[in-house]
Design a protein around this motif. Structure first.
Motif, PDB file in Angstrom:
ATOM      1  N   ALA A   1     124.266  32.598  21.810  1.00  0.00           N
ATOM      2  CA  ALA A   1     125.116  33.470  20.794  1.00  0.00           C
ATOM      3  C   ALA A   1     124.403  34.824  20.622  1.00  0.00           C
ATOM      4  O   ALA A   1     124.719  35.434  19.600  1.00  0.00           O
TER       5      ALA A   1
ATOM      6  N   HIS B   1     120.754  34.396   5.089  1.00  0.00           N
ATOM      7  CA  HIS B   1     121.851  35.211   5.317  1.00  0.00           C
ATOM      8  C   HIS B   1     121.277  36.607   5.544  1.00  0.00           C
ATOM      9  O   HIS B   1     121.977  37.596   5.864  1.00  0.00           O
TER      10      HIS B   1
ATOM     11  N   TYR C   1     124.034  30.845  13.179  1.00  0.00           N
ATOM     12  CA  TYR C   1     124.579  30.817  11.847  1.00  0.00           C
ATOM     13  C   TYR C   1     125.012  29.643  11.088  1.00  0.00           C
ATOM     14  O   TYR C   1     125.233  29.711  10.090  1.00  0.00           O
ATOM     15  N   SER C   2     124.710  28.608  11.777  1.00  0.00           N
ATOM     16  CA  SER C   2     124.936  27.270  11.145  1.00  0.00           C
ATOM     17  C   SER C   2     123.764  26.397  11.418  1.00  0.00           C
ATOM     18  O   SER C   2     123.693  25.406  10.572  1.00  0.00           O
ATOM     19  N   SER C   3     122.870  26.775  11.859  1.00  0.00           N
ATOM     20  CA  SER C   3     121.638  25.798  12.261  1.00  0.00           C
ATOM     21  C   SER C   3     120.588  25.878  11.087  1.00  0.00           C
ATOM     22  O   SER C   3     119.782  25.162  10.701  1.00  0.00           O
ATOM     23  N   LEU C   4     120.875  27.000  10.090  1.00  0.00           N
ATOM     24  CA  LEU C   4     120.141  26.965   8.967  1.00  0.00           C
ATOM     25  C   LEU C   4     120.645  26.759   7.471  1.00  0.00           C
ATOM     26  O   LEU C   4     121.794  27.481   7.413  1.00  0.00           O
ATOM     27  N   ASP C   5     120.294  26.010   6.841  1.00  0.00           N
ATOM     28  CA  ASP C   5     121.069  25.642   5.586  1.00  0.00           C
ATOM     29  C   ASP C   5     121.071  26.840   4.659  1.00  0.00           C
ATOM     30  O   ASP C   5     119.854  27.416   4.269  1.00  0.00           O
ATOM     31  N   PRO C   6     122.228  27.372   4.471  1.00  0.00           N
ATOM     32  CA  PRO C   6     122.269  28.549   3.566  1.00  0.00           C
ATOM     33  C   PRO C   6     121.793  28.538   2.204  1.00  0.00           C
ATOM     34  O   PRO C   6     121.397  29.614   1.534  1.00  0.00           O
ATOM     35  N   ARG C   7     121.648  27.295   1.604  1.00  0.00           N
ATOM     36  CA  ARG C   7     121.199  27.321   0.364  1.00  0.00           C
ATOM     37  C   ARG C   7     119.535  26.802   0.323  1.00  0.00           C
ATOM     38  O   ARG C   7     119.107  26.663  -0.908  1.00  0.00           O
ATOM     39  N   MET C   8     118.817  26.968   1.388  1.00  0.00           N
ATOM     40  CA  MET C   8     117.648  26.930   1.509  1.00  0.00           C
ATOM     41  C   MET C   8     116.746  27.871   1.859  1.00  0.00           C
ATOM     42  O   MET C   8     117.052  28.655   2.830  1.00  0.00           O
TER      43      MET C   8
ATOM     44  N   GLY D   1     121.326  37.385  13.759  1.00  0.00           N
ATOM     45  CA  GLY D   1     121.170  36.402  14.907  1.00  0.00           C
ATOM     46  C   GLY D   1     119.852  35.976  15.656  1.00  0.00           C
ATOM     47  O   GLY D   1     119.428  35.018  15.488  1.00  0.00           O
TER      48      GLY D   1
ATOM     49  N   PRO E   1     123.271  31.576  -2.548  1.00  0.00           N
ATOM     50  CA  PRO E   1     122.249  32.672  -2.514  1.00  0.00           C
ATOM     51  C   PRO E   1     122.770  34.028  -1.499  1.00  0.00           C
ATOM     52  O   PRO E   1     122.204  34.982  -1.785  1.00  0.00           O
TER      53      PRO E   1
ATOM     54  N   ASP F   1     125.272  22.045  11.950  1.00  0.00           N
ATOM     55  CA  ASP F   1     124.084  22.006  12.621  1.00  0.00           C
ATOM     56  C   ASP F   1     122.632  21.919  11.816  1.00  0.00           C
ATOM     57  O   ASP F   1     122.000  21.200  12.416  1.00  0.00           O
ATOM     58  N   TYR F   2     122.831  22.278  10.688  1.00  0.00           N
ATOM     59  CA  TYR F   2     121.379  22.071   9.910  1.00  0.00           C
ATOM     60  C   TYR F   2     121.244  20.758   9.134  1.00  0.00           C
ATOM     61  O   TYR F   2     120.433  20.244   9.374  1.00  0.00           O
TER      62      TYR F   2
ATOM     63  N   LEU G   1     119.043  24.814  17.903  1.00  0.00           N
ATOM     64  CA  LEU G   1     120.697  24.365  18.470  1.00  0.00           C
ATOM     65  C   LEU G   1     121.131  26.067  18.721  1.00  0.00           C
ATOM     66  O   LEU G   1     120.478  26.984  18.486  1.00  0.00           O
TER      67      LEU G   1
END
Lengths: 315, 259, 268
Positions: C190, C159, C110-117, C163, A274, A169-170, C106
């Motif tokens: 969600a 993280h 839990y998946s609409s944000l880049d976990p590495r940003m 939610g 992270p 999604d991202y 969206l």
């Protein structure tokens, strides 16, 4: 990613500290051994055969009187060259194939997928041995064969990871916000695929060290005038019945180096995620109730890429 | 069959995820547990059948028709699961084995707990499939889960839970993962089956509207504790605890109002 | 929902005869692959400042429609126009005019944000991509506060948030560049019900204070009732009914709509 925090986190982990530490020692020895070794590693002296460890010979001597310590010391150069060179080859092959297999037109993608699967099926070491038989044993043969062999493996795993990330999604949100393909690649695909790639690369470098040792052991690898741990292992093991102690030295060197590469790969992956840093829970001004998780039991665990199965060294 | 949960506390690590929960499901009653995520409702259900995750410790008492379940041996509990107590979980996509036909999975509790031959088991599975409203039961039993829709898979789950005529059914968010029209059908099915067989029901949900449709009595959970319990009608119209009030208000603010 | 004038407003987004067909991989070399009609002949309009909801269950084609409206996919036939200009997939640089005016939220926080940003970088993404002028850091901080979080949260990682908080971050990202149309693809499904109520309030406030047009895709009839002026019901790729929310939901003409409305469990 703030650079300082990454390095601190890396060194703070035992795997990272050990990996960096041991590999630094190996690299330092490799560099120094170009200019100086305690004794000439190839200097034979039949009257000094099988000496037990002493200040003059910290690891003792072998069947023809060579100083084992100097030999092991000199062989670090070979190890570093093989690991780095095959790493480079594997990266080029791996990234190239992975990119071709995921970012192109459908027919190209599917053909490459089949190609990768076919190549992965080839036993790398047998190919190395065949090439060595044809062109004579040399480090170049080892590097090329191992680099290509593990490069294909890397491509396989990286490709599926690229496809997974491309569907998140991202990435969709990024495109909807105006990011072009190049930017999506740089800012989202690369950072999220890199961890899997790094682990695979460290695995392949570690295996290349083992492969070189194994091939030299069998006589297909480094030529006789190049110091190699594998070759030393081969020479010493013939006498293992009478002098069991000395094989420890090259064996330990190989083991520690392979271990260090593996652990470093893990540590780099963990330090760059992270989610695996000590996070603070419950942030934000409105610390309200949590959102509903998708399963019946509890919060989402970060999907840390799992360590894939390494290709067998002896195939 | 009656279920009495008395002062149940579940600890994971050093966290009390269920904190002194007491709940009573009388014989033939339909009782609900409602709460937001993290309130401990799912874990309470899992504790009844000894299905808590590794590392979780439970104290208190859970009595099924007077028989103590907490601390019972794995063998005893396995004997109860699927036979005396049936369970329906949330996501039919993951609770069904993708490589086993639907018929075999429905018949599994039967074959586990009774001495029944393969042919008879299949006949019973077909009958069960018909009972839960699956189309063409004779052929449906030979299909694999991925060949069915989400709603149909959940019906399979219900058939599995009920095939041994259990005295108690535990349902943990059984309709949450379903489409709204399917949800209504599955809920109606639930109601009908539970009524016909006079099974006791413990129904866990986060949705107040679903709760009011299916259950008569309910307990409201928050942070592992029961903050209020009583007849559902009372919880809706005369809530006493602020968590209950919050739930009711939020639900009214976001739910369909027919009039 | 009445003091936003929608009657005389010009249409912002217009879709006519939108169709999207997928050809699935063929099973044998001798037969063409099976065809899936994800969307068939859809007509849709959203006026400036208007809130329109697309109601559909899974498989109804609503996600396909959203992608087509945002030029993230190419229609098999039919047209989409935003503010009179044709919308079709193209290079990102050529679509900047559209991206500047639209924002998307969206379903899965839990998946609409880049976990590495970091959160701040995520929110600033549209600003960077579209070359928006101004102090990005300040805009991000303002946006964070506006959605009920802390300006300091810009340094945090996704993280670390729940939610509901993540959806607020996603909302911040969707609105930071001041678009005219916000598209939400199941933005609340969600979330827990109390969180949902809070985010709903936030959404309404933001919409009212910015005169945002809203296109909400959802299967949640309750949400639709509380948010939308007009409603279109999607089933198996076709719009079976369209009209003012109250009309369609209380006096449905199509059987499917009636079933949908009847299926929703209500309080009492």
């Amino acid at each position: 990613m703030r650079r300082g925090a990454f390095v601190r986190d890396l060194l703070g982990r035992p795997q990272g500290a050990f990996g960096v530490g041991w590999l630094a020692v190996v690299v330092a020895c490799a560099v120094v051994s170009r200019f100086w070794t305690p004794l000439d590693p190839f200097d034979t002296d039949p009257y000094s055969a099988w000496l037990t460890p002493s200040p003059a010979h910290p690891f003792g001597t072998d069947s023809v009187g060579r100083d084992i310590f100097s030999y092991v010391f000199a062989a670090t150069g070979t190890t570093v060259v093989v690991a780095v060179a095959s790493g480079v080859v594997a990266t080029v092959v791996g990234v190239g194939l992975a990119a071709l297999g995921s970012l192109t037109a459908r027919w190209v993608r599917e053909s490459v997928a089949v190609l990768i699967d076919v190549l992965v099926a080839f036993p790398t070491l047998l190919i190395a041995m065949a090439l060595a038989a044809a062109f004579g044993g040399s480090l170049t043969v080892v590097v090329v064969a191992v680099g290509i062999g593990y490069g294909v493996s890397i491509a396989r795993v990286s490709r599926s990871e690229i496809r997974r990330v491309a569907r998140t999604d991202y990435v969709l949100a990024a495109r909807a916000n105006g990011l072009g393909t190049g930017a999506v690649l740089r800012r989202h695909l690369l950072p999220n695929v890199a961890p899997v790639f790094v682990v695979q690369l460290s695995l392949s470098m570690a295996t290349s060290v083992l492969a070189e040792a194994g091939l030299s052991f069998l006589g297909y690898g480094a030529p006789a005038d190049t110091a190699s741990w594998g070759r030393l292992l081969s020479d010493l093991q013939k006498f293992i019945g009478i002098h069991p102690g000395s094989v420890v030295w090259p064996g330990l060197a190989i083991t520690l180096t392979v271990l260090a590469l593996n652990l470093l790969g893990d540590a780099v992956r963990d330090a760059s995620d992270p989610r695996l840093r000590s996070g603070r829970a419950g942030r934000g001004a409105a610390a309200g109730p949590t959102g509903r998780p998708t399963g019946p039991t509890g919060p989402v665990t970060p999907a840390a890429p799992s360590r894939p199965v390494a290709p067998e060294v002896v195939s | 069959m009656s279920l009495v949960i008395d002062d149940l506390t579940v600890t994971i690590g050093d966290r009390r995820v269920v904190d002194g929960v007491s709940l009573h499901v009388p014989d033939g009653a339909r009782v609900g547990m409602i709460g937001e995520s993290g309130s401990g409702k799912s874990l309470t259900t899992l504790a009844v059948l000894g299905l808590l995750p590794d590392g979780a410790r439970a104290t208190g008492s859970i009595r099924l028709d007077g028989r103590e379940l907490l601390g019972a041996s794995e063998r005893e509990l396995a004997g109860l699961r699927g036979r005396v107590v049936g369970t329906v979980f949330q996501d039919p996509g993951t609770t069904l084995d993708p490589v086993v036909t639907v018929g075999r999975q429905i018949a599994e509790p039967l074959r586990l707990h009774t001495r029944i031959g393969r042919r008879d088991a299949r006949a019973r599975a077909v009958a069960a499939a018909a009972e839960v409203g699956l189309p063409e039961p004779e052929s449906v039993v030979d299909l694999y889960p991925h060949q069915l829709s989400g709603g149909q898979r959940q019906r399979v789950g219900i058939a599995m839970a009920l095939i041994n005529r259990p005295g108690l059914v535990l349902a943990d968010e059984p309709t949450t993962a379903l489409d709204v029209t399917t949800q209504a059908e599955v809920l109606a099915l639930f109601q009908r089956l539970v009524d016909e067989r006079r099974t006791s029901l413990l129904f866990v949900t986060h949705d107040l509207a679903v709760l009011s449709r299916i259950t008569d009595h309910a307990a409201v959970l928050s942070h592992g504790r029961v903050v209020e319990s009583g007849p559902v009608e009372q919880l809706l119209h005369r809530p006493e605890h602020e968590v209950t009030r919050g739930l009711v208000e939020a639900t009214r603010a976001t739910t369909w109002r027919a009039s | 929902m009445s003091d936003r004038t929608t009657d005389t407003a010009p249409p912002l987004l217009v879709a006519r005869g939108l169709t999207r067909t997928f050809t699935l991989p063929r099973r044998s070399p001798f037969q063409p692959g099976p065809v899936r009609h994800a969307l068939v002949d859809a007509d849709l309009e959203v006026a400036a400042g208007e809130s329109v909801a697309l109601i559909g269950e899974s498989g109804s084609g609503k996600s396909t429609l959203v992608r087509l409206l945002l030029a993230l996919d190419r229609a098999t036939s039919g047209t989409v126009a935003f503010d009179g200009r044709t919308v079709a997939p193209d290079r990102a640089s050529r679509l900047r005019w559209l991206r500047r005016q639209t924002g998307i939220v969206l379903q899965d926080p839990y998946s609409s944000l880049d976990p590495r940003m970091r959160v701040g970088d995520t929110i600033a993404e549209p600003l960077r991509a579209l070359g928006v002028e101004g102090d990005h850091d300040r805009l991000v901080a303002e946006m964070l506060e506006r959605v009920g979080l802390d300006a300091g949260d810009a340094e945090a990682w996704p993280h670390e948030f729940s939610g509901g908080q993540r959806q607020r971050i996603a909302l911040a990202r969707a609105l930071v560049h001041r678009p005219r149309l916000l598209i939400g693809d199941e933005p609340m499904s969600a979330l827990d019900v109390t969180v949902r109520a809070q985010v709903l309030d936030l959404l309404r406030e933001l919409r009212d204070e910015r005169g945002l047009a809203l296109l909400l895709v959802s299967h949640d009839i309750g949400l639709v009732q509380h948010l939308a002026d007009r409603v279109a019901v999607l089933r198996d790729g076709r719009i079976v009914e369209q009209g003012a929310t109250d009309d369609v939901l209380r006096r449905p003409r199509h059987d499917y709509t009636r079933t949908l409305v009847d299926s929703v469990p209500t309080l009492d």
